[in-house]
Design a protein around this motif. Structure first.
Motif, short mmCIF file in Angstrom:
data_model
loop_
_atom_site.label_atom_id
_atom_site.label_comp_id
_atom_site.label_asym_id
_atom_site.label_seq_id
_atom_site.Cartn_x
_atom_site.Cartn_y
_atom_site.Cartn_z
N ALA A 179 0.91 -1.19 -0.03
CA ALA A 179 0.16 -0.05 0.02
C ALA A 179 0.85 1.15 0.08
CB ALA A 179 -1.08 -0.11 1.05
N LEU A 180 2.05 1.17 0.82
CA LEU A 180 2.79 2.60 0.85
C LEU A 180 3.47 2.70 -0.50
CD1 LEU A 180 4.54 2.12 4.32
CD2 LEU A 180 3.06 3.93 3.31
N ARG A 181 3.86 1.59 -1.23
CA ARG A 181 4.70 1.72 -2.52
C ARG A 181 3.68 2.26 -3.48
NH1 ARG A 181 9.48 -0.63 -2.45
NH2 ARG A 181 9.56 -2.75 -1.28
N THR A 182 2.70 1.89 -3.65
CA THR A 182 1.67 2.45 -4.52
C THR A 182 1.26 3.91 -4.11
OG1 THR A 182 0.62 0.47 -4.67
CG2 THR A 182 -0.71 2.03 -5.76
N PHE A 183 1.04 4.08 -2.81
CA PHE A 183 0.69 5.74 -2.29
C PHE A 183 1.75 6.57 -2.73
CE2 PHE A 183 1.23 8.61 1.03
CZ PHE A 183 0.14 9.50 0.75
N VAL A 184 2.87 6.19 -2.39
CA VAL A 184 3.98 7.15 -2.56
C VAL A 184 4.37 7.32 -4.09
CG1 VAL A 184 6.52 7.27 -1.99
CG2 VAL A 184 5.02 6.75 -0.25
N GLU A 185 4.03 6.49 -4.78
CA GLU A 185 4.28 6.66 -6.27
C GLU A 185 3.19 7.64 -6.59
OE1 GLU A 185 3.46 3.49 -9.52
OE2 GLU A 185 4.80 2.55 -8.29
N GLY A 186 1.90 7.52 -6.39
CA GLY A 186 0.58 8.39 -6.74
C GLY A 186 1.22 9.81 -5.98
N PHE A 187 1.66 10.02 -4.64
CA PHE A 187 2.03 11.17 -4.17
C PHE A 187 2.93 11.97 -5.01
CE2 PHE A 187 5.08 13.39 -1.27
CZ PHE A 187 4.13 14.37 -0.56
N SER A 188 4.33 11.25 -5.34
CA SER A 188 5.05 11.75 -5.96
C SER A 188 4.56 12.58 -7.53
CB SER A 188 6.16 10.87 -6.39
OG SER A 188 6.94 10.58 -5.25
N GLU A 189 3.65 11.54 -8.19
CA GLU A 189 3.07 12.06 -9.42
C GLU A 189 2.42 13.21 -9.12
OE1 GLU A 189 0.77 9.24 -11.55
OE2 GLU A 189 2.53 8.17 -11.69
N ARG A 190 1.52 13.52 -8.20
CA ARG A 190 0.65 14.57 -7.92
C ARG A 190 1.47 15.64 -7.32
NH1 ARG A 190 -2.35 10.48 -5.68
NH2 ARG A 190 -1.81 10.80 -3.49
N SER A 191 2.45 15.49 -6.48
CA SER A 191 3.04 16.60 -5.82
C SER A 191 4.25 17.22 -6.68
CB SER A 191 3.32 16.31 -4.26
OG SER A 191 4.48 15.26 -4.46
N GLY A 192 4.96 16.33 -7.36
CA GLY A 192 6.29 16.63 -7.91
C GLY A 192 7.18 16.43 -6.85
N ILE A 193 7.19 15.81 -5.62
CA ILE A 193 8.20 15.85 -4.83
C ILE A 193 8.75 14.48 -4.98
CG2 ILE A 193 8.74 15.30 -2.39
CD1 ILE A 193 6.60 17.37 -1.56
N HIS A 194 10.05 14.26 -5.00
CA HIS A 194 10.96 12.99 -5.18
C HIS A 194 10.72 12.47 -3.92
CE1 HIS A 194 13.36 9.94 -6.67
NE2 HIS A 194 14.14 10.26 -5.48
N VAL A 195 10.31 10.94 -3.76
CA VAL A 195 10.40 10.14 -2.44
C VAL A 195 11.31 9.04 -2.41
CG1 VAL A 195 9.03 9.31 -0.73
CG2 VAL A 195 8.06 11.15 -2.03
N ASP A 196 12.27 9.14 -1.85
CA ASP A 196 13.20 7.86 -1.78
C ASP A 196 12.73 7.12 -0.74
OD1 ASP A 196 15.11 6.20 -1.49
OD2 ASP A 196 16.67 7.85 -0.69
N LEU A 197 12.19 5.97 -1.42
CA LEU A 197 11.36 4.88 -0.21
C LEU A 197 12.21 3.56 0.12
CD1 LEU A 197 8.54 4.86 0.58
CD2 LEU A 197 7.92 3.48 -1.51
N ASP A 198 12.65 3.53 1.25
CA ASP A 198 13.43 2.36 1.89
C ASP A 198 12.68 1.63 2.68
OD1 ASP A 198 15.41 0.99 3.04
OD2 ASP A 198 16.31 2.51 4.17
N LEU A 199 12.11 0.40 2.18
CA LEU A 199 11.14 -0.27 3.06
C LEU A 199 11.70 -1.67 3.17
CD1 LEU A 199 7.77 0.55 1.05
CD2 LEU A 199 8.46 1.48 3.27
N PRO A 200 11.19 -2.48 3.84
CA PRO A 200 11.62 -4.00 3.90
C PRO A 200 11.15 -4.72 2.96
CG PRO A 200 10.37 -3.21 6.12
CD PRO A 200 10.21 -2.23 5.13
N GLU A 201 12.02 -5.77 2.43
CA GLU A 201 11.62 -6.37 1.42
C GLU A 201 10.47 -7.21 1.53
OE1 GLU A 201 14.82 -8.94 -0.41
OE2 GLU A 201 16.20 -6.92 -0.06
N HIS A 202 10.23 -7.84 2.82
CA HIS A 202 8.98 -8.86 2.92
C HIS A 202 8.00 -8.06 3.68
CE1 HIS A 202 11.94 -11.99 2.19
NE2 HIS A 202 12.81 -11.46 3.05
N PRO A 203 6.59 -8.54 3.17
CA PRO A 203 5.60 -7.85 3.65
C PRO A 203 5.77 -8.45 5.13
CG PRO A 203 5.11 -9.81 2.33
CD PRO A 203 6.52 -9.64 2.23
N LEU A 204 5.15 -7.46 5.91
CA LEU A 204 5.07 -7.61 7.34
C LEU A 204 3.78 -8.42 7.86
CD1 LEU A 204 5.98 -4.35 8.86
CD2 LEU A 204 7.57 -6.10 8.12
#
Ligand SMILES: Nc1ncnc2c1ncn2[C@@H]1O[C@H](COP(=O)(O)OP(=O)(O)OP(=O)(O)O)[C@@H](O)[C@H]1O
Ligand SMILES: [Mg+2]
Length: 416
Positions: free
Chosen positions: A283-308
């Motif tokens: 959910a965070l990956r998709t949300f951040v992608e959409g947020f970057s597109e809408r806002s023009g802010i580049h977000v560097d995303l550092d998340l665990p590989e495995h789902p929690l």
């Protein structure tokens, strides 16, 4: 032979001694109230500090009334053993002896709602000769009601090895101390009830958001999709129409497509469906992608590989924290970059959201800004509800939001 004067002097001395004891006991309760963080903790500390102050050997609270709405589940009995003996052993002895102040004792406090002193416990039926009384060499007992909001919530009992006379002076001391304990408990009780209400409110808000998101997506979204299909088919059959009418038709199609997109975004922000289906990482990956597109802010995303694999309320908390933090970056920081970091291990989840913007107003450096809005207040509330901590601090450039959340025992990384 004792004179009248000697007697008076003794009485005055006794009064002063009780006054001093009363002041020390009230201070002990005030200290306990300031240090404890829960109702149970307040009772425990009050018992300990009162025994430390008086030298009484054993203390007990029986909690009579619990409110179902409280988050904190209270035990029925809380014991304090002054000698520091292993409380399990004592507890077993207390249970086996049925060393209770007994129904008669408690019934008296419940009936009179007044403190009282039993100078010789061994003369009470049920007390004489039992192991615990002998073990501690108990002689006198003191009982106090704890009345919160006009309701008798608990009975405190203290047992002393020294003889305690039953007189009006003692009753006054005990009445003051029991009022102080009740005041401390009342504060915690209200705080707890308030916290409980806030939790309920947040849960209701989440449910409502989920319902609205689904409704918007499944009803309004579907209807607009049908409008688009109809407009598209009209456009294909519109050769005979005047150019202005064709233009309006195309415009309507475009407007409908844009509305559908907006509804999808809005419904997603209200409650991302991926959160329920694939978990917070996806959910965070998709949300951040959409947020970057809408806002023009580049977000560097550092998340665990495995789902929690963690409880739903923790997932919602993580998602809402990142969502609100990025919204704050967009609204307040003027930063063109942000970094979202999420990791978990050592029994806790750590979230960091950093930007390189203007920083907090006035270069504040407290754990939270002085003026907070609904955003930080509700993040704080959610985090507190999960037993975690939140800080918002300035960095060399910009601001960093940091949250730690304890992971419940059974939660783990799927496939990790
Ligand atoms: N990344 C940031 N950079 C600079 N200032 C920030 C940042 N995040 C928060 N703040 C400051 O903290 C204040 C409180 O934030 P909060 O999210 O509680 O309220 P808000 O964003 O102003 O309103 P809302 O209730 O809509 O969230 C903001 O008004 C802003 O001054
Ligand atoms: Mg905000």
């Amino acid at each position: 032979m004792k004179t009248e004067q000697d007697y008076r002097r003794k009485l005055i001395k006794e009064c002063l001694r009780k006054e001093d004891l009363c002041a020390r006991l009230l201070r002990a309760v005030a200290l306990a109230a300031g240090q404890a963080e829960s109702i149970k903790g307040t009772f425990e500390l009050c018992l300990r500090r009162i025994c430390d102050t008086t030298g009484w050997a054993l203390a007990h609270v029986r909690i009579l009334a619990q409110s179902d709405s409280l988050g904190e589940r209270l035990p029925t009995d809380i014991w304090h053993v002054a000698s520091g003996e292993r409380s399990q052993d004592i507890h077993a002895a207390i249970e086996s002896d049925q060393f209770r102040s007994g129904p008669a004792w408690q019934a008296k406090i419940v009936r009179t709602v007044r403190p009282f002193v039993l100078p010789e416990v061994t003369q009470q039926p049920g007390f004489a000769g039992i192991d615990v009384t002998r073990h501690f060499g108990l002689r006198s007992a003191l009982g106090m009601p704890v009345v919160v909001s006009d309701k008798l919530k608990a009975v405190c009992e203290f047992f002393s090895q020294a003889f305690v006379r039953s007189d009006s002076l003692w009753e006054e001391v005990l009445a003051s101390v029991s009022a102080a304990i009740a005041g401390a408990i009342e504060r915690r009780w209200f705080e707890q009830a308030l916290q409980d209400l806030r939790t309920k409110l947040l849960n209701l808000q989440d449910d409502e958001r989920r319902r609205l998101a689904r409704e918007l997506h499944d009803t309004t979204g579907q209807n607009i999709s049908l409008v688009i299909i109809n407009l598209d088919s009209l456009e294909r059959e519109a050769e005979g129409l005047a150019p202005a009418a064709r233009e309006r038709l195309a415009e309507s199609g475009e407007l409908a497509r844009r509305s559908l997109q907006e509804i999808r975004t809005f419904s997603y922000l209200l409650h991302p469906p991926l959160l329920d289906e694939l978990g917070v990482i996806a959910a965070l990956r998709t949300f951040v992608e959409g947020f970057s597109e809408r806002s023009g802010i580049h977000v560097d995303l550092d998340l665990p590989e495995h789902p929690l694999s963690i409880p739903r309320d923790l997932e919602i908390t993580i998602f809402r924290v990142v969502q609100e933090s990025l919204s704050n970056v967009l609204k307040h920081s003027r930063s063109s970059k942000a970094k979202v970091h999420l990791d978990f291990g050592g029994g806790r989840i750590a979230i960091r959201v950093q930007d390189e913007g203007t920083g907090l107003p006035g270069g504040e450096s407290g754990p939270l800004p002085r003026r907070i809005g609904v955003g930080i207040a509700s993040m704080h509330e959610r985090v507190k509800q999960c037993g975690g901590q939140l800080t918002l601090t300035p960095r060399n450039r910009g601001t960093q939001l940091a949250v730690t959340l304890p992971i419940p025992e059974l939660a783990k990384a799927v496939g990790a």
